[in-house]
Design an enzyme around this catalytic site. Sequence first.
Site, PDB file in Angstrom:
ATOM      1  N   ALA A   1       0.824  -1.215   0.000  1.00 43.17           N
ATOM      2  CA  ALA A   1       0.000   0.000   0.000  1.00 43.17           C
ATOM      3  C   ALA A   1       0.857   1.264   0.000  1.00 43.17           C
ATOM      4  O   ALA A   1       2.089   1.202   0.087  1.00 43.17           O
ATOM      5  CB  ALA A   1      -0.931  -0.014   1.203  1.00 43.17           C
ATOM      6  N   HIS A   2       0.194   2.407  -0.089  1.00 38.09           N
ATOM      7  CA  HIS A   2       0.898   3.681  -0.200  1.00 38.09           C
ATOM      8  C   HIS A   2       1.726   3.991   1.048  1.00 38.09           C
ATOM      9  O   HIS A   2       1.342   3.708   2.149  1.00 38.09           O
ATOM     10  CB  HIS A   2      -0.045   4.842  -0.524  1.00 38.09           C
ATOM     11  CG  HIS A   2      -1.255   4.976   0.311  1.00 38.09           C
ATOM     12  ND1 HIS A   2      -2.160   5.992   0.136  1.00 38.09           N
ATOM     13  CD2 HIS A   2      -1.758   4.222   1.314  1.00 38.09           C
ATOM     14  CE1 HIS A   2      -3.132   5.869   0.990  1.00 38.09           C
ATOM     15  NE2 HIS A   2      -2.923   4.808   1.714  1.00 38.09           N
ATOM     16  N   ASN A   3       2.896   4.589   0.788  1.00 41.25           N
ATOM     17  CA  ASN A   3       3.796   5.061   1.840  1.00 41.25           C
ATOM     18  C   ASN A   3       4.438   3.958   2.677  1.00 41.25           C
ATOM     19  O   ASN A   3       5.037   4.224   3.716  1.00 41.25           O
ATOM     20  CB  ASN A   3       3.079   6.063   2.757  1.00 41.25           C
ATOM     21  CG  ASN A   3       2.711   7.337   2.017  1.00 41.25           C
ATOM     22  OD1 ASN A   3       1.654   7.413   1.393  1.00 41.25           O
ATOM     23  ND2 ASN A   3       3.588   8.315   2.030  1.00 41.25           N
TER      24      ASN A   3
END
Lengths: 345, 345, 345
Positions: free
Chosen positions: B241-243
């Site tokens: 997922a993001h980050n």
Amino acid sequence: MQFTAKQIASFINADIEGDENTIVTGFNNIEAAKEGDLSFLSNPKYEDFLYASKASLVIANKSLVLKKKITASLLRVDDAYAAFATLLKIYQDLQTDNLNGIEEYAHVAATAKIGEKVYVGSFAYVSENVTIGKGSKIYPQAFIGANVKIGENAIIYPGAKIYKDCIVGNNTIIHSGAVIGADGFGFAPNPDGTYQKIPQIGNVIIEDNVEIGANTTIDRATLNSTIIRKGVKIDNLVQIAHNVELGENTAIAAQAGISGSTKVGRNVMIAGQAGIVGHINIADGTIITAQSGLSKSTKPKQIFSGSPAIEHHQNNRSIIVYKRLPELEKKIQELERLVKELSKQ
Amino acid sequence: MQFTAKQIASFINADIEGDENTIVTGFNNIEAAKEGDLSFLSNPKYEDFLYASKASLVIANKSLVLKKKITASLLRVDDAYAAFATLLKIYQDLQTDNLNGIEEYAHVAATAKIGEKVYVGSFAYVSENVTIGKGSKIYPQAFIGANVKIGENAIIYPGAKIYKDCIVGNNTIIHSGAVIGADGFGFAPNPDGTYQKIPQIGNVIIEDNVEIGANTTIDRATLNSTIIRKGVKIDNLVQIAHNVELGENTAIAAQAGISGSTKVGRNVMIAGQAGIVGHINIADGTIITAQSGLSKSTKPKQIFSGSPAIEHHQNNRSIIVYKRLPELEKKIQELERLVKELSKQ
Amino acid sequence: MQFTAKQIASFINADIEGDENTIVTGFNNIEAAKEGDLSFLSNPKYEDFLYASKASLVIANKSLVLKKKITASLLRVDDAYAAFATLLKIYQDLQTDNLNGIEEYAHVAATAKIGEKVYVGSFAYVSENVTIGKGSKIYPQAFIGANVKIGENAIIYPGAKIYKDCIVGNNTIIHSGAVIGADGFGFAPNPDGTYQKIPQIGNVIIEDNVEIGANTTIDRATLNSTIIRKGVKIDNLVQIAHNVELGENTAIAAQAGISGSTKVGRNVMIAGQAGIVGHINIADGTIITAQSGLSKSTKPKQIFSGSPAIEHHQNNRSIIVYKRLPELEKKIQELERLVKELSKQ
């Protein structure tokens, strides 16, 4: 589409009960059918829908005895469900019958052997030494790697990717986004914590009448072959690791995963999101329920549940107690209190 | 392929024991090798296969002392497994050495900077301001978004998609269907129950020597970067997922998923179908077993199992009792009966 | 990018506190922002970062009372987070505003109806009778099957595949590798153990303002439609089986799966790797936690956990005892010993 009852009866060898000129323009479930729809009644529990249905034409079993008047014309057959499925298949085939030849902007290597009535869509890439059997359809944007052999009447949907050296059987269907023959996940640890990649130079062999769902991945073997036997049905987003073998007619639901070198028998059923560890043998007829995690070889026709998976009925009994664990703990505390009291007497 | 024992010995710096003119035409496992095959013996538990093997040529450790006569010629090296892997790599590189230049129907933007000996296959799309380092291979149907930087000797397999602004290191391999840099799953709830999309304008940075499996997805950061450090190995159908940040040499098996903003240390091992919640820290050397669900930060080199995950040995002990829960409940009922009886006395 | 505080204030209707000529060239989080960055402060727990931040410009709530001096200029608005998201959206739209028209090597069937300001990228395949509404962007390598209708301002990212007859609403976003409308997993067993494929002739209807993640698969209905209602947000690698219906504003995290014919209500939240069996009804507002396996219909606003899933608070209590099972067993053994002793007296 537009067909008469008479035309449809001829496709499925049915007896007509009612108006042979009844016209149908679509398919629908008996409970949702509108005027102009062709439907079917197979399961007796839906019989009441028949009497209320607005369907114009219904395929029914010869054995069905009507209890009320109906407005639909009937097509009587031995097995209404099978006949309906046959009709859908005929209808579907009619729609793609015209797909034939190589579209503009397809890449077909000079050394590729393309059979009769093969379709290769635009932006499909057919590499060197590929063989494609007659009647197969390679939809746009599919990738067929070097030396791949595809049988007859196979369907490779848009954007499916088949790496080099893999083999795809007759009548096999591979849906969009499926990746066949990517490298198995094989790495040897180095002393410094990095990994050395073990090249994966085997292939994937997919036999006849297999269906592979969208975005499913089947890795090539390290050496030799990952093998999908005939009649296997695989749903979407399934992971089949390197050197796995799946026996005939095994069915795998979405998001399940099978780790490397595991050998799965025939007619095994693996439900959604289940996982199987590597290097084990799954016996014929094994059933693995949804989200289970199987870590041991099985005997034929056993059912497994849970993560880690144990025999289904045993797991069911444990689940029931699991839900009551807080009460169980309280009972134990109460027992401890009582026993302590008794000991004092 | 066709090589002599002498040629192969020169590739891996081996001593030949037997006929240096032995010809091999394929690779195989020691237990399955046929005449003409090159095989290897590394693990002593397979030694018996050597004496029965029909392999023409076998790579073996210098330390191996033969107990019986064998028919194969031997190539003696310090580490037979590593030497075999090296050979497979050489063989594989030979096969793709000729891939070079831009094929017909590839789209390469005028502003893209393409290094020496780069291959761009048909129907690949290389956007504005892309940089591709020398020796990298962009297979057909891959998408390279605007401003993407790809290092040297990277391999982007057919149909892999890299959204704009992402960075891919040297020697990194991205398999078919992988999607790098799609939007993170970020939405702010509105009072009426609908969601407002939070634009995701960060990117994904993938360092050197990373491998990313087929159909794996790595989302771009909301702001800044999702980071995959050097040497990370990711299997198929994994969700990052993001980050998220993955530390060096971390390995993630198929269908595992890591939620947003979680920071994973070095040399972590995450097994198949495991899940990790967002916003936690996974310490170096943590091991997370298959199907586990980790919801808390970890200390170095701990092993976690179960969903929710607890320490592995603790979970193993609970699993054993879980299977016996029905019997446990019966024991409690029996105890209640006995205690009740005792209380009456 | 390069903007002045004054320009940005005009985009989001903000009051400027500080130098209206402050120039910003990038976005960043308040805790990581550098000189030249535009940031925001919404959550009070990050307020301390504001006082230490090197950001040049910060969007803050009107209600914020500064406790220390800051170096950044401020843009005061009612809702800093929403204003920041709006800005990101404006910035993103600016970047793709120039995408327009049909690129070379795109396939657009003569019968397709393409609206104004539509972009069709190279190697995209737009089939017969497709309709694409104005402002929609079909990125390279996307596949749009026959008769598909796409609304206005929709975005179909590179390599997304939409099978024939499906419908996609206005402002809907479909990420790379998503497959919409592949065949549902429907097979009827034959007496000999093989399977007969049930043709899947329905479609998928996706309403307005939906977002579908990378490599997610949504199968077409057997008959009729698989329906994704407006405002639904689906993450990556999610499986939606045939004939499922998802209610408005339902959100589904990565790697979750929903089996056939299940009807999901409005504003349901399904966390990562959760699974839902087929043919059940999930009531409005239901929450299903990560890795749960839901097998029964729900009542509104209940929370479920575990596999099989039970009510969340009940599962939480069982989990706590589960971890202590070995100690519980010991207590029972001790009780048995004590009771036996007492019985002898």
